[in-house]
Write an enzyme that holds these catalytic residues in place. Structure first.
Site, PDB file in Angstrom:
ATOM      1  CG  PHE A  11      -1.571   1.239   1.606  1.00 39.21           C
ATOM      2  CD1 PHE A  11      -2.198   2.061   0.675  1.00 39.21           C
ATOM      3  CD2 PHE A  11      -1.567   1.645   2.945  1.00 39.21           C
ATOM      4  CE1 PHE A  11      -2.803   3.257   1.058  1.00 39.21           C
ATOM      5  CE2 PHE A  11      -2.169   2.832   3.332  1.00 39.21           C
ATOM      6  CZ  PHE A  11      -2.772   3.648   2.387  1.00 39.21           C
ATOM      7  CB  ILE A  12       2.821   3.052   2.587  1.00 42.18           C
ATOM      8  CG1 ILE A  12       1.641   2.947   3.568  1.00 42.18           C
ATOM      9  CG2 ILE A  12       3.451   4.442   2.684  1.00 42.18           C
ATOM     10  CD1 ILE A  12       2.024   3.051   5.031  1.00 42.18           C
ATOM     11  CB  THR A  36       3.440 -11.291   1.291  1.00 40.54           C
ATOM     12  OG1 THR A  36       2.930  -9.964   1.476  1.00 40.54           O
ATOM     13  CG2 THR A  36       4.922 -11.336   1.649  1.00 40.54           C
ATOM     14  CB  THR A  98       8.716 -10.049   7.512  1.00 40.65           C
ATOM     15  OG1 THR A  98       8.539 -11.215   6.713  1.00 40.65           O
ATOM     16  CG2 THR A  98       8.732  -8.818   6.622  1.00 40.65           C
ATOM     17  CB  THR A 123       3.865   2.063  13.008  1.00 36.78           C
ATOM     18  OG1 THR A 123       2.607   2.268  13.652  1.00 36.78           O
ATOM     19  CG2 THR A 123       4.544   0.909  13.727  1.00 36.78           C
ATOM     20  CG  ASP A 124       0.782   5.894  15.375  1.00 37.66           C
ATOM     21  OD1 ASP A 124       0.682   4.715  14.996  1.00 37.66           O
ATOM     22  OD2 ASP A 124      -0.168   6.698  15.337  1.00 37.66           O
ATOM     23  CD  GLU A 125      -0.580   0.233  15.054  1.00 40.03           C
ATOM     24  OE1 GLU A 125      -0.702  -0.867  15.603  1.00 40.03           O
ATOM     25  OE2 GLU A 125      -1.140   0.522  13.976  1.00 40.03           O
ATOM     26  CE1 TYR A 151       3.138  -3.546  11.740  1.00 40.83           C
ATOM     27  CE2 TYR A 151       1.729  -2.178  13.131  1.00 40.83           C
ATOM     28  CZ  TYR A 151       2.576  -2.311  12.049  1.00 40.83           C
ATOM     29  OH  TYR A 151       2.881  -1.214  11.278  1.00 40.83           O
ATOM     30  CE  LYS A 155       7.301  -1.211  11.249  1.00 38.54           C
ATOM     31  NZ  LYS A 155       7.843  -1.342   9.871  1.00 38.54           N
ATOM     32  CG  ASN A 180      -3.992   4.063  12.109  1.00 36.15           C
ATOM     33  OD1 ASN A 180      -3.361   4.234  13.148  1.00 36.15           O
ATOM     34  ND2 ASN A 180      -4.675   2.962  11.873  1.00 36.15           N
ATOM     35  CE  LYS A 190      -3.070  -3.459   7.599  1.00 39.62           C
ATOM     36  NZ  LYS A 190      -2.101  -3.097   6.620  1.00 39.62           N
ATOM     37  CE1 TYR A 208     -12.719  -6.445  14.516  1.00 39.12           C
ATOM     38  CE2 TYR A 208     -10.656  -5.294  14.934  1.00 39.12           C
ATOM     39  CZ  TYR A 208     -11.379  -6.246  14.246  1.00 39.12           C
ATOM     40  OH  TYR A 208     -10.751  -7.002  13.288  1.00 39.12           O
ATOM     41  CG  ASN A 250     -11.986   2.664  15.491  1.00 44.14           C
ATOM     42  OD1 ASN A 250     -11.196   3.350  14.849  1.00 44.14           O
ATOM     43  ND2 ASN A 250     -11.589   1.642  16.246  1.00 44.14           N
TER      44      ASN A 250
HETATM   45  P1  NAD Z   1       1.418  -3.596   3.285  1.00 49.93           P
HETATM   46  O1  NAD Z   1       1.109  -4.805   4.108  1.00 49.93           O
HETATM   47  O2  NAD Z   1       0.370  -3.019   2.412  1.00 49.93           O
HETATM   48  O3  NAD Z   1       2.669  -3.911   2.330  1.00 49.93           O
HETATM   49  C1  NAD Z   1       3.788  -4.613   2.769  1.00 49.93           C
HETATM   50  C2  NAD Z   1       4.638  -4.932   1.541  1.00 49.93           C
HETATM   51  O4  NAD Z   1       5.822  -5.616   1.992  1.00 49.93           O
HETATM   52  C3  NAD Z   1       3.943  -5.870   0.540  1.00 49.93           C
HETATM   53  O5  NAD Z   1       4.199  -5.430  -0.785  1.00 49.93           O
HETATM   54  C4  NAD Z   1       4.611  -7.213   0.780  1.00 49.93           C
HETATM   55  O6  NAD Z   1       4.638  -8.043  -0.364  1.00 49.93           O
HETATM   56  C5  NAD Z   1       6.012  -6.788   1.213  1.00 49.93           C
HETATM   57  N1  NAD Z   1       6.650  -7.802   2.052  1.00 49.93           N
HETATM   58  C6  NAD Z   1       6.118  -8.429   3.142  1.00 49.93           C
HETATM   59  N2  NAD Z   1       6.992  -9.326   3.629  1.00 49.93           N
HETATM   60  C7  NAD Z   1       8.107  -9.252   2.842  1.00 49.93           C
HETATM   61  C8  NAD Z   1       9.356  -9.904   2.854  1.00 49.93           C
HETATM   62  N3  NAD Z   1       9.638 -10.870   3.768  1.00 49.93           N
HETATM   63  N4  NAD Z   1      10.270  -9.556   1.930  1.00 49.93           N
HETATM   64  C9  NAD Z   1       9.995  -8.604   0.998  1.00 49.93           C
HETATM   65  N5  NAD Z   1       8.826  -7.966   0.923  1.00 49.93           N
HETATM   66  C10 NAD Z   1       7.880  -8.278   1.842  1.00 49.93           C
HETATM   67  O7  NAD Z   1       1.983  -2.533   4.319  1.00 49.93           O
HETATM   68  P2  NAD Z   1       1.808  -0.948   4.351  1.00 49.93           P
HETATM   69  O8  NAD Z   1       0.543  -0.620   5.038  1.00 49.93           O
HETATM   70  O9  NAD Z   1       2.089  -0.411   3.000  1.00 49.93           O
HETATM   71  O10 NAD Z   1       2.994  -0.552   5.354  1.00 49.93           O
HETATM   72  C11 NAD Z   1       4.310  -0.327   4.850  1.00 49.93           C
HETATM   73  C12 NAD Z   1       5.218   0.036   6.007  1.00 49.93           C
HETATM   74  O11 NAD Z   1       4.716   1.205   6.667  1.00 49.93           O
HETATM   75  C13 NAD Z   1       5.304  -1.035   7.090  1.00 49.93           C
HETATM   76  O12 NAD Z   1       6.634  -1.102   7.541  1.00 49.93           O
HETATM   77  C14 NAD Z   1       4.383  -0.542   8.188  1.00 49.93           C
HETATM   78  O13 NAD Z   1       4.797  -0.992   9.451  1.00 49.93           O
HETATM   79  C15 NAD Z   1       4.551   0.960   8.051  1.00 49.93           C
HETATM   80  N6  NAD Z   1       3.404   1.779   8.481  1.00 49.93           N
HETATM   81  C16 NAD Z   1       2.144   1.506   8.018  1.00 49.93           C
HETATM   82  C17 NAD Z   1       1.080   2.317   8.407  1.00 49.93           C
HETATM   83  C18 NAD Z   1      -0.326   2.079   7.889  1.00 49.93           C
HETATM   84  O14 NAD Z   1      -1.251   2.772   8.326  1.00 49.93           O
HETATM   85  N7  NAD Z   1      -0.547   1.176   6.941  1.00 49.93           N
HETATM   86  C19 NAD Z   1       1.300   3.381   9.288  1.00 49.93           C
HETATM   87  C20 NAD Z   1       2.607   3.627   9.741  1.00 49.93           C
HETATM   88  C21 NAD Z   1       3.655   2.822   9.314  1.00 49.93           C
HETATM   89  P1  TYD Z   2      -6.602  -1.208  11.486  1.00 41.77           P
HETATM   90  O1  TYD Z   2      -6.986  -0.634  10.165  1.00 41.77           O
HETATM   91  O2  TYD Z   2      -6.418  -2.689  11.586  1.00 41.77           O
HETATM   92  O3  TYD Z   2      -5.298  -0.409  11.946  1.00 41.77           O
HETATM   93  P2  TYD Z   2      -4.502  -0.429  13.375  1.00 41.77           P
HETATM   94  O4  TYD Z   2      -5.010  -1.552  14.190  1.00 41.77           O
HETATM   95  O5  TYD Z   2      -3.092  -0.661  12.919  1.00 41.77           O
HETATM   96  O6  TYD Z   2      -4.744   0.913  13.958  1.00 41.77           O
HETATM   97  O7  TYD Z   2      -7.679  -0.776  12.573  1.00 41.77           O
HETATM   98  C1  TYD Z   2      -7.963   0.583  12.807  1.00 41.77           C
HETATM   99  C2  TYD Z   2      -8.996   0.654  13.917  1.00 41.77           C
HETATM  100  O8  TYD Z   2     -10.215   0.063  13.451  1.00 41.77           O
HETATM  101  C3  TYD Z   2      -8.590  -0.136  15.142  1.00 41.77           C
HETATM  102  O9  TYD Z   2      -8.983   0.571  16.307  1.00 41.77           O
HETATM  103  C4  TYD Z   2      -9.375  -1.421  15.039  1.00 41.77           C
HETATM  104  C5  TYD Z   2     -10.634  -1.017  14.298  1.00 41.77           C
HETATM  105  N1  TYD Z   2     -11.201  -2.071  13.432  1.00 41.77           N
HETATM  106  C6  TYD Z   2     -12.556  -2.428  13.571  1.00 41.77           C
HETATM  107  O10 TYD Z   2     -13.306  -1.875  14.385  1.00 41.77           O
HETATM  108  N2  TYD Z   2     -13.046  -3.410  12.749  1.00 41.77           N
HETATM  109  C7  TYD Z   2     -12.265  -4.059  11.827  1.00 41.77           C
HETATM  110  O11 TYD Z   2     -12.740  -4.966  11.112  1.00 41.77           O
HETATM  111  C8  TYD Z   2     -10.879  -3.668  11.705  1.00 41.77           C
HETATM  112  C9  TYD Z   2      -9.971  -4.329  10.703  1.00 41.77           C
HETATM  113  C10 TYD Z   2     -10.399  -2.658  12.532  1.00 41.77           C
END
Ligand code: NAD
Ligand code: TYD
Length: 338
Positions: A11-12, A36, A98, A123-125, A151, A155, A180, A190, A208, A250
């Site tokens: 995604f990102i 993946t 990973t 991540t802020d988590e 998770y 991280k 997020n 997500k 949830y 939420n």
């Molecule tokens: P995502 O799950 O959409 O994408 C992860 C990517 O990594 C995928 O393309 C997957 O194929 C690849 N990948 C997974 N395991 C791998 C491996 N062993 N080797 C090579 N490639 C691999 O994740 P995202 O939401 O795009 O998040 C990207 C990064 O940003 C992560 O490090 C996550 O912790 C961080 N992040 C995400 C958020 C969010 O809201 N999604 C917020 C803050 C930080």
């Molecule tokens: P999520 O998108 O999984 O991100 P994160 O847990 O990394 O913040 O969830 C965002 C918020 O939404 C979290 O408080 C959990 C809630 N949530 C639901 O209420 N229902 C759902 O099916 C999912 C996936 C998340």
């Protein structure tokens, strides 16, 4: 300059690749991704013909592949991770492999090859959960690490490996911690794409617990712009929070989505709470604003959410293909079994 982006098919990462190819004419991108369930080359179909872009299918835990890929790269932006909290509750093993081992392998490969800068995307988590009552409290870069989910724990471990590489080896490493993200190409597990796709398909949304949990939402392109700013102007060994001051419960988020799609509260299905569900995330992002002059400009609420819902509405084929896993067989044929 040649930049290795790990996880660029996710995604990102895919938004970052598209963003920087659009705004940095002199960057060349090597997208290093294992594909993946979360990685999908369709996310980058519009840039795959760009001569400045290449793709390598490889695992971040594969030290030999990593050593080959970083050769000639000036920087690494490390996104690749297992990223979904609910999956980490069901099985944390891939998260440790990973997120922790993979980060160590990529750091070592980059250092040995003399890569100038390594941006570790976190991540802020990692800061854990804030109470709902003290609304003025936010996480700064100096807040203690107190992750609660597997998770977030993986991280946090990877952040510490990255910072240790700077301290021990003098490696130029920067850690970013973003809130997020939402926007196009997010895997519909997500909450925002899941709820959006369910509602567009006439299905209810599984909220949830009591829905009071708060998340701090930022548009993915604001995150990408901040990462480019950090890569170009950040200080080695530092942590930068990235956030847009956009806290929503939420329930508030769910109601906003219902209003956008024109549906009522009967579409909400109250389900059991997530175990260990963090109550509130909120980031203080003053440091990146003051040091690098970066500011979120694309996260305005609810218009950014409306645009995101419109994207999922217009990309029903993409949603159907990622939900059904239709790519998997193609990738196995093209790149071999994993
Ligand atoms: P995502 O799950 O959409 O994408 C992860 C990517 O990594 C995928 O393309 C997957 O194929 C690849 N990948 C997974 N395991 C791998 C491996 N062993 N080797 C090579 N490639 C691999 O994740 P995202 O939401 O795009 O998040 C990207 C990064 O940003 C992560 O490090 C996550 O912790 C961080 N992040 C995400 C958020 C969010 O809201 N999604 C917020 C803050 C930080
Ligand atoms: P999520 O998108 O999984 O991100 P994160 O847990 O990394 O913040 O969830 C965002 C918020 O939404 C979290 O408080 C959990 C809630 N949530 C639901 O209420 N229902 C759902 O099916 C999912 C996936 C998340």
């Amino acid at each position: 300059m040649r930049v290795l982006v790990t996880g660029g098919a996710g995604f990102i990462g895919s938004n970052f690749v598209r963003f920087v190819l659009g705004v940095r004419a002199d960057w060349r991108i090597v997208n290093y991704d294992a594909l993946t369930y979360a990685g999908n080359l369709e996310n980058l179909r519009d840039v795959e013909g760009d001569p400045r872009y290449e793709f390598v299918r490889a695992d971040v835990c594969d030290a030999e592949a990593a050593a080959r890929a970083v050769e000639g790269c000036v920087a690494v932006v490390h996104f690749a991770a297992e990223s979904h909290v609910d999956r980490s509750i069901m099985d944390s093993a891939p998260f440790v492999r990973t997120n922790v081992v993979g980060t160590q392998v990529m750091l070592d490969a980059a250092r040995r090859a003399g890569v100038r800068r390594f941006v570790h995307v976190s991540t802020d988590e990692v800061y854990g959960s804030l109470p709902l009552e003290r609304a003025e409290e936010r996480f700064t870069e100096r807040s203690p690490l107190a992750p609660t989910s597997p998770y977030a724990a993986s991280k946090a471990a990877s952040d510490l490996m990255a910072l240790a590489a700077h301290r021990t080896h003098g490696q130029d490493v920067i850690v970013t911690r973003c809130s997020n993200n939402f926007g196009a190409y997010q895997f519909p597990e997500k909450v925002i794409p899941l709820f959006t796709c369910n509602l567009l398909g006439g299905q209810r949304v599984p909220l949830y617990g009591d829905g009071r949990n708060v998340r701090d939402w930022i548009h993915v392109e604001d995150h990408c712009e901040a990462l480019a700013a950090v890569l170009e102007g950040g200080r080695a060994g530092e942590v930068y929070n990235i956030g847009a001051d956009n806290e929503r419960s939420n329930l508030e988020l769910t109601r906003a989505l219902l209003a956008i799609v024109g549906k009522g509260e009967e579409m909400i299905e109250r389900v059991a709470d997530r175990p260990g569900h963090d109550l509130r995330y909120a980031l203080d992002a003053r440091k990146i604003r003051e040091e690098l002059g970066w500011e979120a400009t694309r996260s305005a609420w609810p218009s950014a959410l409306e645009h995101t819902v419109a994207w999922y509405r217009e990309h029903a084929g993409w949603v159907e293909r990622v939900r059904s896993g239709a790519y998997r067989a193609y990738y196995e044929r093209q790149y071999g079994e994993r």
